[in-house]
Motif scaffolding. Structure first.
Motif, PDB file in Angstrom:
ATOM      1  N   TYR A 185       9.642  11.189   7.179  1.00  0.00           N
ATOM      2  CA  TYR A 185      10.401  10.469   7.897  1.00  0.00           C
ATOM      3  C   TYR A 185      10.320   8.735   7.786  1.00  0.00           C
ATOM      4  N   ILE A 186       9.370   8.206   7.624  1.00  0.00           N
ATOM      5  CA  ILE A 186       9.276   6.805   7.453  1.00  0.00           C
ATOM      6  C   ILE A 186       9.871   6.425   6.203  1.00  0.00           C
ATOM      7  N   LYS A 187       9.918   7.365   5.021  1.00  0.00           N
ATOM      8  CA  LYS A 187      10.519   6.916   4.023  1.00  0.00           C
ATOM      9  C   LYS A 187      11.957   6.702   4.000  1.00  0.00           C
ATOM     10  N   LYS A 188      12.556   7.055   5.212  1.00  0.00           N
ATOM     11  CA  LYS A 188      14.141   7.234   5.241  1.00  0.00           C
ATOM     12  C   LYS A 188      14.351   5.471   5.324  1.00  0.00           C
ATOM     13  N   ASP A 189      13.517   4.790   6.253  1.00  0.00           N
ATOM     14  CA  ASP A 189      13.723   3.368   6.157  1.00  0.00           C
ATOM     15  C   ASP A 189      12.441   2.943   6.901  1.00  0.00           C
ATOM     16  N   ILE A 190      11.664   2.424   5.811  1.00  0.00           N
ATOM     17  CA  ILE A 190      10.197   1.890   6.050  1.00  0.00           C
ATOM     18  C   ILE A 190      10.100   0.555   7.054  1.00  0.00           C
ATOM     19  N   SER A 191      11.281  -0.112   6.999  1.00  0.00           N
ATOM     20  CA  SER A 191      11.404  -1.343   7.852  1.00  0.00           C
ATOM     21  C   SER A 191      11.651  -1.060   9.061  1.00  0.00           C
ATOM     22  N   LYS A 192      11.869   0.247   9.644  1.00  0.00           N
ATOM     23  CA  LYS A 192      11.688   0.594  10.946  1.00  0.00           C
ATOM     24  C   LYS A 192      10.220   1.260  11.453  1.00  0.00           C
ATOM     25  N   TRP A 193       9.439   1.110  10.595  1.00  0.00           N
ATOM     26  CA  TRP A 193       8.002   1.725  11.087  1.00  0.00           C
ATOM     27  C   TRP A 193       7.214   0.529  11.343  1.00  0.00           C
ATOM     28  N   TYR A 194       6.159   0.777  12.351  1.00  0.00           N
ATOM     29  CA  TYR A 194       5.375  -0.708  12.836  1.00  0.00           C
ATOM     30  C   TYR A 194       4.429  -0.944  11.687  1.00  0.00           C
ATOM     31  N   LEU A 195       4.959  -1.883  10.995  1.00  0.00           N
ATOM     32  CA  LEU A 195       4.235  -2.269   9.670  1.00  0.00           C
ATOM     33  C   LEU A 195       3.122  -3.197  10.140  1.00  0.00           C
ATOM     34  N   VAL A 196       3.137  -3.820  11.329  1.00  0.00           N
ATOM     35  CA  VAL A 196       2.061  -4.847  11.390  1.00  0.00           C
ATOM     36  C   VAL A 196       0.718  -4.474  12.190  1.00  0.00           C
ATOM     37  N   HIS A 197       0.716  -3.124  12.007  1.00  0.00           N
ATOM     38  CA  HIS A 197      -0.757  -2.372  12.292  1.00  0.00           C
ATOM     39  C   HIS A 197      -1.625  -2.189  10.927  1.00  0.00           C
ATOM     40  N   LYS A 198      -2.766  -2.390  11.321  1.00  0.00           N
ATOM     41  CA  LYS A 198      -3.875  -2.018   9.953  1.00  0.00           C
ATOM     42  C   LYS A 198      -4.172  -0.496   9.823  1.00  0.00           C
ATOM     43  N   ARG A 199      -2.971   0.022   9.437  1.00  0.00           N
ATOM     44  CA  ARG A 199      -3.252   1.650   9.493  1.00  0.00           C
ATOM     45  C   ARG A 199      -4.132   2.063   8.435  1.00  0.00           C
ATOM     46  N   PHE A 200      -4.177   1.605   7.504  1.00  0.00           N
ATOM     47  CA  PHE A 200      -5.121   2.010   6.073  1.00  0.00           C
ATOM     48  C   PHE A 200      -6.597   1.690   6.154  1.00  0.00           C
TER      49      PHE A 200
ATOM     50  N   LEU B 130       0.724  -1.280   0.045  1.00  0.00           N
ATOM     51  CA  LEU B 130       0.190  -0.131  -0.078  1.00  0.00           C
ATOM     52  C   LEU B 130       0.910   1.285   0.041  1.00  0.00           C
ATOM     53  N   THR B 131       2.106   1.159   0.606  1.00  0.00           N
ATOM     54  CA  THR B 131       3.069   2.275   0.663  1.00  0.00           C
ATOM     55  C   THR B 131       4.109   2.386  -0.568  1.00  0.00           C
ATOM     56  N   GLY B 132       3.674   1.164  -1.415  1.00  0.00           N
ATOM     57  CA  GLY B 132       4.539   1.336  -2.638  1.00  0.00           C
ATOM     58  C   GLY B 132       5.939   0.547  -2.514  1.00  0.00           C
ATOM     59  N   TYR B 133       6.199  -0.066  -1.462  1.00  0.00           N
ATOM     60  CA  TYR B 133       7.405  -0.913  -1.068  1.00  0.00           C
ATOM     61  C   TYR B 133       7.162  -2.320  -1.290  1.00  0.00           C
ATOM     62  N   ASN B 134       6.803  -2.742  -2.432  1.00  0.00           N
ATOM     63  CA  ASN B 134       6.428  -4.512  -2.410  1.00  0.00           C
ATOM     64  C   ASN B 134       7.721  -5.186  -2.443  1.00  0.00           C
ATOM     65  N   ASP B 135       8.406  -5.650  -1.271  1.00  0.00           N
ATOM     66  CA  ASP B 135       9.604  -6.126  -1.446  1.00  0.00           C
ATOM     67  C   ASP B 135       9.549  -6.779   0.020  1.00  0.00           C
ATOM     68  N   LYS B 136       9.699  -8.248  -0.287  1.00  0.00           N
ATOM     69  CA  LYS B 136       9.614  -9.203   0.712  1.00  0.00           C
ATOM     70  C   LYS B 136      11.078  -9.322   1.573  1.00  0.00           C
ATOM     71  N   LYS B 137      12.388  -8.744   0.920  1.00  0.00           N
ATOM     72  CA  LYS B 137      13.269  -8.348   1.825  1.00  0.00           C
ATOM     73  C   LYS B 137      13.177  -7.577   2.766  1.00  0.00           C
ATOM     74  N   LEU B 138      12.229  -6.384   2.423  1.00  0.00           N
ATOM     75  CA  LEU B 138      11.859  -5.289   3.392  1.00  0.00           C
ATOM     76  C   LEU B 138      11.293  -6.085   4.780  1.00  0.00           C
ATOM     77  N   LEU B 139      10.182  -6.978   4.333  1.00  0.00           N
ATOM     78  CA  LEU B 139       9.602  -7.556   5.288  1.00  0.00           C
ATOM     79  C   LEU B 139      10.454  -8.342   6.453  1.00  0.00           C
ATOM     80  N   LYS B 140      11.336  -9.147   5.724  1.00  0.00           N
ATOM     81  CA  LYS B 140      12.423  -9.950   6.816  1.00  0.00           C
ATOM     82  C   LYS B 140      13.184  -8.900   7.726  1.00  0.00           C
ATOM     83  N   LYS B 141      13.439  -7.786   6.699  1.00  0.00           N
ATOM     84  CA  LYS B 141      14.323  -6.767   7.630  1.00  0.00           C
ATOM     85  C   LYS B 141      13.204  -6.134   8.846  1.00  0.00           C
ATOM     86  N   HIS B 142      11.942  -5.851   8.528  1.00  0.00           N
ATOM     87  CA  HIS B 142      11.268  -5.297   9.519  1.00  0.00           C
ATOM     88  C   HIS B 142      10.995  -6.436  10.604  1.00  0.00           C
ATOM     89  N   PHE B 143      10.902  -7.320  10.559  1.00  0.00           N
ATOM     90  CA  PHE B 143      10.878  -8.380  11.556  1.00  0.00           C
ATOM     91  C   PHE B 143      12.049  -8.445  12.441  1.00  0.00           C
TER      92      PHE B 143
END
Length: 249
Positions: free
Chosen positions: A223-238, A18-31
């Motif tokens: 600010y999130i765009k600096k590194d979206i993996s450091k934002w709390y992605l597991v919340h249903k923001r939208f 939804l934020t335009g970052y369709n990358d599973k590598k970022l998903l692992k980085k987030h966890f």
């Protein structure tokens, strides 16, 4: 956690799309970051005032210090980086702060988190019924801190844009800023080596509630765009526009 928390992985991946970052590598980085954040939180439970104070670096703090000479401010931040340390660090370096939070459903975990948050004189108030207490603290010349980046409810907050999509955004910070004629200070906390970097990115007064909410949302997105993996992605923001229908199991 990454392997077995399928629902949370689904939500995080949906948010990346939804934020335009369709990358599973970022998903692992987030966890991996969530694990680091949790470890950091546990380690910090035993920090003394002096130990934490020595770990804090403030960026662009002069504008905040100048505002504080005139009275309290409303700090806003997001679930980005090491947000749990923010109120403790701010209270130590810039003066008394009171934060508005949502108590966790798990009573044991909530007790632990609240105990951590209340150290060093930080006031903690549940957003469900705590607004009167916050108003009282502002009148006593004490500042307030609010996390403003989560979904407030289908019929709550104001509609604004976030990553080009409609979201609902809490108006509490804007209302307090306008009512008491005090500035909103935008701040984010990250970490480099063993130092916490608290960066103040904007400060402004509220003339119009909607414009203030729009400015807050834009500041958080940037600010999130600096590194979206450091934002709390597991919340249903939208929500409510995005139903996350495939993430219910």
């Amino acid at each position: 956690i990454y392997t077995f928390m399928r629902k949370r992985k689904c939500i995080a991946l949906a948010n990346l799309k939804l934020t335009g970052y369709n990358d599973k590598k970022l998903l692992k980085k987030h966890f991996m970051f969530l694990a680091e954040n949790l470890t950091d939180f546990i380690k910090n439970l035993t920090l003394t005032k002096e130990e934490l104070s020595n770990k804090i670096i403030l960026k662009n703090a002069d504008m905040v210090k100048k505002a504080l000479t005139k009275g309290p401010v409303v700090y806003i931040t997001a679930h980005y980086g090491f947000w749990e340390i923010s109120p403790l660090a701010t209270s130590l370096k810039l003066g008394k702060i009171n934060i508005i939070v949502r108590d966790l459903d798990n009573k044991t975990l909530n007790s632990l988190v609240r105990k951590s948050r209340e150290r060093f004189g930080v006031g903690v108030f549940d957003k469900r019924g705590g607004l009167k207490s916050i108003v009282k603290r502002i009148k006593q010349n004490e500042s307030v801190g609010i996390l403003v980046d989560q979904y407030p409810g289908d019929d709550k907050g104001l509609v604004t844009e976030f990553f080009g999509r409609k979201v609902r955004h809490t108006e509490i910070a804007a209302v307090l800023s306008k009512k008491f004629n005090i500035p909103i200070v935008v701040a984010f906390t990250d970490k480099k080596d063993d130092k916490y970097i608290i960066e103040f990115t904007d400060i402004f007064y509220t003339d119009d509630i909607q414009s203030s909410v729009d400015r807050q949302s834009e500041a958080i997105e940037n600010y999130i765009k600096k590194d979206i993996s450091k934002w709390y992605l597991v919340h249903k923001r939208f929500r409510p526009w995005e139903k996350y229908e495939n993430c219910n199991s």
